[in-house]
Scaffold this motif. Structure first.
Motif, PDB file in Angstrom:
ATOM      1  N   ALA A 204     140.023   1.294  39.949  1.00  0.00           N
ATOM      2  CA  ALA A 204     140.673   2.073  41.024  1.00  0.00           C
ATOM      3  C   ALA A 204     141.322   3.320  40.842  1.00  0.00           C
ATOM      4  N   TRP A 205     142.323   3.199  39.643  1.00  0.00           N
ATOM      5  CA  TRP A 205     143.047   4.193  39.346  1.00  0.00           C
ATOM      6  C   TRP A 205     142.431   5.247  38.877  1.00  0.00           C
ATOM      7  N   LYS A 206     141.385   4.858  38.069  1.00  0.00           N
ATOM      8  CA  LYS A 206     140.602   6.176  37.148  1.00  0.00           C
ATOM      9  C   LYS A 206     139.985   6.770  38.208  1.00  0.00           C
ATOM     10  N   LEU A 207     139.142   6.106  39.167  1.00  0.00           N
ATOM     11  CA  LEU A 207     138.398   6.742  40.119  1.00  0.00           C
ATOM     12  C   LEU A 207     139.255   7.634  41.075  1.00  0.00           C
ATOM     13  N   HIS A 208     140.724   7.099  41.331  1.00  0.00           N
ATOM     14  CA  HIS A 208     141.594   8.070  42.081  1.00  0.00           C
ATOM     15  C   HIS A 208     141.720   9.474  41.213  1.00  0.00           C
ATOM     16  N   ARG A 209     141.996   9.207  39.821  1.00  0.00           N
ATOM     17  CA  ARG A 209     142.358  10.244  39.143  1.00  0.00           C
ATOM     18  C   ARG A 209     141.196  11.418  38.983  1.00  0.00           C
TER      19      ARG A 209
END
Length: 145
Positions: A67-72
């Motif tokens: 989720a964090w990588k998708l957000h970034r």
């Protein structure tokens, strides 16, 4: 020798050979600066053991990471889109300027040695006032009702 000294074992050995003759006593009132320097430079960094996750905790961790990588990635794509729109607008403006006035168009392309507006602008700082302290200042008297 530089590459060898990067391994922890070689670093300790190097540390002992370099500092054995120059270390000072750690007795009360003694100078411990060399000992501190030796510890800072040559002792390996102590790190906590990494936590090994299993089962549901591992799945939760991986989900959060994705989720964090998708957000970034979305942030990066949005920034790239914004820059692309700015670049296109700049190109349209330059094309219009070229059609309108050739002299202004050439002037816009030339990089001037003179400082432009953003560089001339005063940067906000938290420095004291240039006038200094106002010793003649009197606080206004409170109005009593």
């Amino acid at each position: 020798m530089l590459n060898i000294a990067r391994t922890p074992v070689a670093r300790r050995a190097l540390c002992q050979t370099r500092w054995n003759s120059t270390t000072t006593s750690t007795a009360p009132g003694g100078d411990t600066r060399l000992e501190t320097i030796r510890r800072v430079l040559f002792e390996p960094v102590r790190r906590e053991k990494t936590i090994s996750l299993e089962g549901e905790l591992l799945e939760q961790h991986e989900t959060i990471e994705r989720a964090w990588k998708l957000h970034r990635m979305r942030q990066r794509e949005q920034r790239e889109r914004s820059l692309e729109l700015q670049f296109r607008a700049m190109n349209v403006a330059m094309n219009e300027l070229e059609k309108t006035n050739d002299r202004l168009f050439k002037g816009a392309l030339v990089k001037s040695r003179h400082i432009t507006y953003p560089k001339q602008a005063k940067i906000p700082t938290e420095t004291p006032s240039t006038q200094g302290w106002d010793y003649a200042y009197k606080a206004p008297e409170a109005i009593t009702a």
